[in-house]
Design a protein around this motif. Structure first.
Motif, short mmCIF file in Angstrom:
data_model
loop_
_atom_site.label_atom_id
_atom_site.label_comp_id
_atom_site.label_asym_id
_atom_site.label_seq_id
_atom_site.Cartn_x
_atom_site.Cartn_y
_atom_site.Cartn_z
N GLN A 182 0.82 -1.21 0.00
CA GLN A 182 0.00 0.00 0.00
C GLN A 182 0.85 1.26 0.00
OE1 GLN A 182 -3.50 0.23 2.46
NE2 GLN A 182 -3.34 -1.92 3.02
N GLY A 183 1.92 1.24 0.78
CA GLY A 183 2.80 2.41 0.87
C GLY A 183 3.58 2.61 -0.43
N GLY A 184 4.15 1.52 -0.93
CA GLY A 184 4.84 1.59 -2.21
C GLY A 184 6.11 2.43 -2.19
N GLY A 185 6.75 2.57 -1.04
CA GLY A 185 8.00 3.33 -0.97
C GLY A 185 9.18 2.40 -1.20
N SER A 186 10.29 2.69 -0.51
CA SER A 186 11.49 1.89 -0.74
C SER A 186 11.47 0.59 0.05
CB SER A 186 12.72 2.72 -0.37
OG SER A 186 12.59 3.16 0.97
N SER A 187 10.71 0.54 1.16
CA SER A 187 10.65 -0.66 1.99
C SER A 187 9.42 -0.55 2.89
CB SER A 187 11.93 -0.78 2.81
OG SER A 187 12.05 0.36 3.64
N PRO A 188 9.06 -1.63 3.59
CA PRO A 188 7.91 -1.54 4.49
C PRO A 188 8.09 -0.45 5.55
CG PRO A 188 8.57 -3.83 4.22
CD PRO A 188 9.61 -3.00 3.55
N PHE A 189 7.01 0.19 5.91
CA PHE A 189 6.98 1.22 6.95
C PHE A 189 7.91 2.40 6.66
CE2 PHE A 189 5.48 -2.68 9.00
CZ PHE A 189 4.26 -2.23 9.47
N SER A 190 8.22 2.63 5.38
CA SER A 190 9.09 3.76 5.06
C SER A 190 8.29 5.00 4.69
CB SER A 190 10.05 3.39 3.92
OG SER A 190 9.31 3.08 2.75
N THR A 191 6.98 4.86 4.49
CA THR A 191 6.17 6.04 4.15
C THR A 191 4.89 6.06 4.98
OG1 THR A 191 4.94 4.85 2.45
CG2 THR A 191 6.86 6.08 1.70
N THR A 192 4.34 7.25 5.16
CA THR A 192 3.04 7.36 5.83
C THR A 192 1.95 7.71 4.82
OG1 THR A 192 3.53 9.65 6.34
CG2 THR A 192 3.98 8.02 8.07
N THR A 193 2.32 7.70 3.54
CA THR A 193 1.32 7.91 2.49
C THR A 193 1.37 6.68 1.57
OG1 THR A 193 2.97 9.05 1.13
CG2 THR A 193 1.55 10.43 2.52
N GLY A 194 0.34 6.57 0.72
CA GLY A 194 0.26 5.39 -0.15
C GLY A 194 0.43 5.75 -1.61
N TRP A 195 0.72 4.75 -2.43
CA TRP A 195 1.04 5.05 -3.83
C TRP A 195 -0.16 5.60 -4.59
CZ3 TRP A 195 -1.57 2.08 -7.46
CH2 TRP A 195 -1.97 0.79 -7.10
N LEU A 196 -1.34 5.10 -4.31
CA LEU A 196 -2.51 5.62 -5.03
C LEU A 196 -2.85 7.04 -4.58
CD1 LEU A 196 -4.57 4.95 -7.19
CD2 LEU A 196 -5.95 3.77 -5.46
N GLY A 197 -2.69 7.28 -3.29
CA GLY A 197 -2.91 8.63 -2.76
C GLY A 197 -1.96 9.63 -3.40
N ARG A 198 -0.69 9.24 -3.53
CA ARG A 198 0.29 10.16 -4.14
C ARG A 198 -0.02 10.40 -5.61
NH1 ARG A 198 3.77 7.00 -0.75
NH2 ARG A 198 4.44 5.69 -2.49
#
Lengths: 378, 484
Positions: free
Chosen positions: A116-132
């Motif tokens: 869901q986050g879609g960043g570089s690794s788990p728990f690395s972002t507080t936003t999600g890829w679809l939201g961005r």
């Protein structure tokens, strides 16, 4: 300045300063995108069994399908995916196999966060890829759940819908909500304001809350002018460690529900189906081999199902890694040969008209994402 | 809020009308940890001020629960297969069977009562924290066991060592069932060898509980364990657990339900988990849980979780370090650890957002409302607008008795902020006002709590007692998002 005026102003100025968006391509009409989160880890080898792989039968003795729907000489479909198979026959659905987000550690909670986050690794972002992505495109999205899932976070223009059933309560008063909103700050103020907006919208509240009814409703909402362009629904309980069944049984039941959700989306979308893409997302696949208890444990690659009128030609997109011992990841899991982020990126590119490089950098926070658009949408 | 209410909001459930407001709040909070825990509540909403003990009949032992589950399934099956019954007769018989043998609805109500009427509010909060940390969701027979798990595995062990709680939790049949360990058989066990020889049965290892024991319950992924550690953990666990609704006691005559180690299903040989050799046999699990309980990554993981739940939404490393230090000094004594958490929660002036369920309990307590039914009411058709405890918790987004994931409910504030979640706060406030007869007016509550001027301005700026009630309960102060 009151808080409400402040909220209004920031909303407006964001809109002005961010338009026009770089990378927006106007040669194709805007579409809509729906993500079905399959929680627990869908077993790709059950949903889309590679019937042509000689190793399959021995790996899956108790849980192998007796009667898969034949897609091509190499791949079959679980018999519970009836509607999906019809969409494939009509050229409106595709399969991506042996695919995953690049995550190999087999934890549900890291995996769910990462997909869901879609960043570089788990728990690395507080936003999600679809939201961005929605934030870049300045388009609205909606989750059909009590909470706003991580995948949609990161845009001011997202909300959620899950009709309340509280006996002895009525639709909250708009004026009262406004007073309470003004007393709050930050994200609470924004969320209370969303309640006020919903009340003003006369949103329907008598929708049943099962995933099928919610999918139909989401489809209807997306088909209306000014409605959300993205929606997110969750289907739970794919984590079948024990007694997962084969043609019938617990994993098959979840696939049947998924099939009904896709069907309900199509009904709800109506004519907007032609501009739609629906994609599944799951945190990992399951072990290639059945475990000692008639189930499968956490694995690596799984399958992604894509459906919608935006697909012109049905395909199975796969660079099949094989199921022989030596071909498996750590000698136990299906290898991922396609980065599923690329598939998500292609869907965003098609629906929101954003440029691939922009999606790679601003949505998936990497410069290296491969473009798979032509495999899916040509 | 006055200091007493501010602290009670963070680590307790706020004060009921009959509670004396303590002068020394820290002293009170520490004393709370030793308060006797009782199952109290009300029998009927028509006599709502009679707070009394729950009847013994509604507090079944584990073996009584096993028997109830067996009966529940047996009759369910028999009724459903009876072709002579009409649909109405069938539904009626199923309902009678549920009333008699499904303890889940009473357990869920008792859980609600405990929190609304508790004299041991701080203990209830820590108990819920650990019940959530060691989540058991509904899966098979666990519906009849979760209530027992919360009482006997968590609450009864709240003042012992973490190591002891971990062992009790891991071996409780609710956990062994929920995470599939009851199906797991060592691949080199006598049973597996026999199966292979006869070619009649297929058995083997299931790593579900082993994985979560490391990832969620103890060291967390930060410990960088490997797939081989997970597998070795599952091997240590193989043989533990039994399907409780089968008459295993009669069949084997050897073990009770909470100590169910079937040696012919256990994996022989020494296993290596996180560098520690665990020997074969029943004691192996004890050695493993002790090793995991004293692991530094377990301490850090849990200190962080405790801080996030009780101290502040923006977790401070100084708080984590302090709790870890006490953990190490005390050898994992939960009473000392909880005392350290209380100290940091009082010292931190940061607000602490409260879960929807905690908030609901707090609202009911400070307004003196009778919202949940009495235990004598739940099988009656009261023609009342009240919801069952089950529906209340579902609607709040915290159904503890539900098919849910083993990571439990997040203590992160942002998860709980959405339009739908906040609409629930507005609606529950209204429903409580309309149906639960709050005995205190908003003004009386504001005076007693000592609310800040922002809350007072919000409430006094509104007309009508109902609006004032809703606004007070949904104010930043009562939701725990702004300092008191």
């Amino acid at each position: 300045m009151t808080r409400r005026e402040f909220l209004k102003l920031t909303g407006a100025s964001l809109f002005l300063s961010a338009a026009p968006v770089s990378g927006f391509t106007k040669d194709l009409p805007q579409g809509n995108i729906s993500v079905i989160l399959l929680q627990g880890g869908m077993d790709g080898l059950t949903a889309v069994p590679p019937i042509g792989d000689p190793a399959l039968a021995s790996l899956r003795q108790e849980i192998g399908l007796s009667n898969p729907i034949k897609v091509n000489p190499f791949f079959g479909l679980h018999p519970k995916l009836q509607h999906f198979s019809k969409l494939m026959a009509r050229g409106e659905a595709s399969i991506v196999h042996a695919t995953s987000f690049p995550y190999t550690k087999r934890s549900h909670f890291e995996g769910q966060n990462y997909m869901q986050g879609g960043g570089s690794s788990p728990f690395s972002t507080t936003t999600g890829w679809l939201g961005r992505a929605l934030d870049l495109a300045l388009l609205p999205g909606r989750a059909l759940s009590l909470e706003l899932p991580l995948i949609l976070r990161g845009s001011l223009n997202v909300d959620n819908f899950y009709p309340a059933r509280v006996n002895g309560s009525s639709k909250p008063e708009k004026w009262l909500i406004e007073q309470i909103t003004m007393a709050h700050q930050a994200e609470e103020a924004k969320a209370f304001q969303a309640v006020g907006d919903k009340v003003a919208d006369q949103a329907r509240s008598n929708i049943p809350r099962d995933p099928v009814s919610l999918a139909k409703y989401a489809g209807e909402q997306m088909s209306t002018k000014g409605g959300p362009v993205a929606s997110v629904i969750r289907v739970n309980q794919f984590d079948t460690h024990a007694l997962q069944g084969a043609d019938e049984g617990s994993h098959g039941d979840r696939l049947e529900l998924l099939d009904e959700v896709i069907k309900a989306y199509r009904e709800g979308l109506g004519d907007a189906w032609d501009q739609s893409i629906i994609l599944t997302l799951t945190e990992f696949g399951r072990t290639a081999s059945v475990n000692g208890t008639g189930g499968t444990d956490h694995g690596y690659a799984s399958v992604g199902l894509l459906a919608g009128g935006l697909i012109d030609n049905s395909r199975v997109i796969s660079e099949w890694p094989g199921l022989a011992d030596a071909d498996l990841y750590e000698e136990r899991d299906l290898y991922a040969t396609i980065d599923y982020r690329s598939v998500c990126a292609a869907c965003i590119e098609r629906v929101l008209g954003l440029d691939h490089d922009l999606i790679s950098q601003k949505v998936f926070l990497t410069s290296k994402l491969k473009r798979t658009y032509d495999y899916i949408f040509s | 809020m006055t200091e007493s209410f501010r602290v009670a909001q963070k680590i307790g459930l706020l004060f009921r009308p009959e509670d004396d407001i303590p002068r020394d709040i820290k002293d009170w909070a520490m004393g709370q940890l030793s308060t006797e825990s009782k199952s109290i509540g009300i029998k009927s909403i028509s006599n709502s001020h009679q707070i009394e003990h729950w009847p013994e009949d509604y507090l079944p032992s584990l073996s009584e629960r096993a028997e109830m589950l067996r009966q529940l399934r047996l009759y369910e099956d028999r009724i459903q297969k009876d072709k002579t019954l009409s649909k109405i007769e069938m539904d009626r018989l199923l309902w009678i069977n549920e009333k008699k043998n499904n303890i889940r609805f009473l357990d869920e109500l008792r859980f609600a009562h405990r929190n609304v009427y508790a004299e041991d509010q701080v203990k209830q909060r820590f108990s819920l924290f650990w019940s959530n940390h060691f989540t058991v969701g509904i899966s098979g027979t666990t519906r009849g066991l979760i209530g027992h798990f919360m009482d006997a595995a968590i609450l009864d062990n709240l003042n012992g060592s973490f190591s002891n709680m971990l062992y009790k939790v891991t071996t409780h049949p609710a956990m062994l069932t929920y995470l599939d360990n009851i199906y797991s058989v060592g691949e080199n066990s006598e049973r597996a060898i026999q199966c292979r020889k006869n070619n009649k049965c297929k058995v083997g290892l299931n790593d579900n509980l082993g994985r979560e024991l490391l990832e969620l319950h103890t060291v967390s992924p930060a410990a960088n364990y490997t797939e081989s550690d997970i597998r070795a953990t599952a091997q240590v666990l193989a043989g533990w657990g039994t399907i409780v609704d089968k008459p295993q006691l009669e069949k084997f005559g050897l073990f009770n339900h909470w100590d169910a180690f079937v040696s012919n299903r256990a994996e022989p040989g020494t296993k290596l988990v996180l560098g520690k050799a665990i020997y074969a046999g029943k004691d192996g699990l004890h050695n493993l849980t002790e090793h995991l309980a004293s692991h530094e990554h377990t301490q850090r993981h849990l200190a962080r979780k405790l801080c996030q739940h009780f101290v502040s939404d923006d977790v401070q490393s100084v708080d984590i370090e302090y709790i870890m230090k006490i953990w190490q000094q005390s050898g994992g004594d939960l009473r000392k650890i909880h005392q350290a958490v209380i100290e940091r929660a009082i010292a931190s002036k940061a607000p602490k957002f409260q879960w929807p369920a905690i908030w609901l309990f707090q609202v009911l307590r400070i307004s003196d409302s009778t919202y949940f039914l009495g235990w004598g009411d739940i099988h009656k058709d009261l023609n009342d607008r009240r919801m069952s405890a089950k529906k209340v918790f579902q609607e709040l987004g915290q159904p503890f008795w539900a098919k849910r994931q083993p990571n439990g409910y997040s203590s992160s504030k942002s998860y709980w902020i959405s339009g739908e979640f906040l609409e629930r706060r507005l609606r529950f406030s209204e429903a409580i006002y309309n149906t639960a007869h709050p005995q205190f007016t908003p003004k009386e509550m504001m005076d007693r709590i000592g609310v800040n001027s922002a809350t007072r301005n919000l409430v006094e700026g509104l007309s009508g007692r109902k609006r004032k009630f809703i606004a007070l309960m949904c104010s930043p102060e009562l939701m725990g998002v702004q300092g008191g």
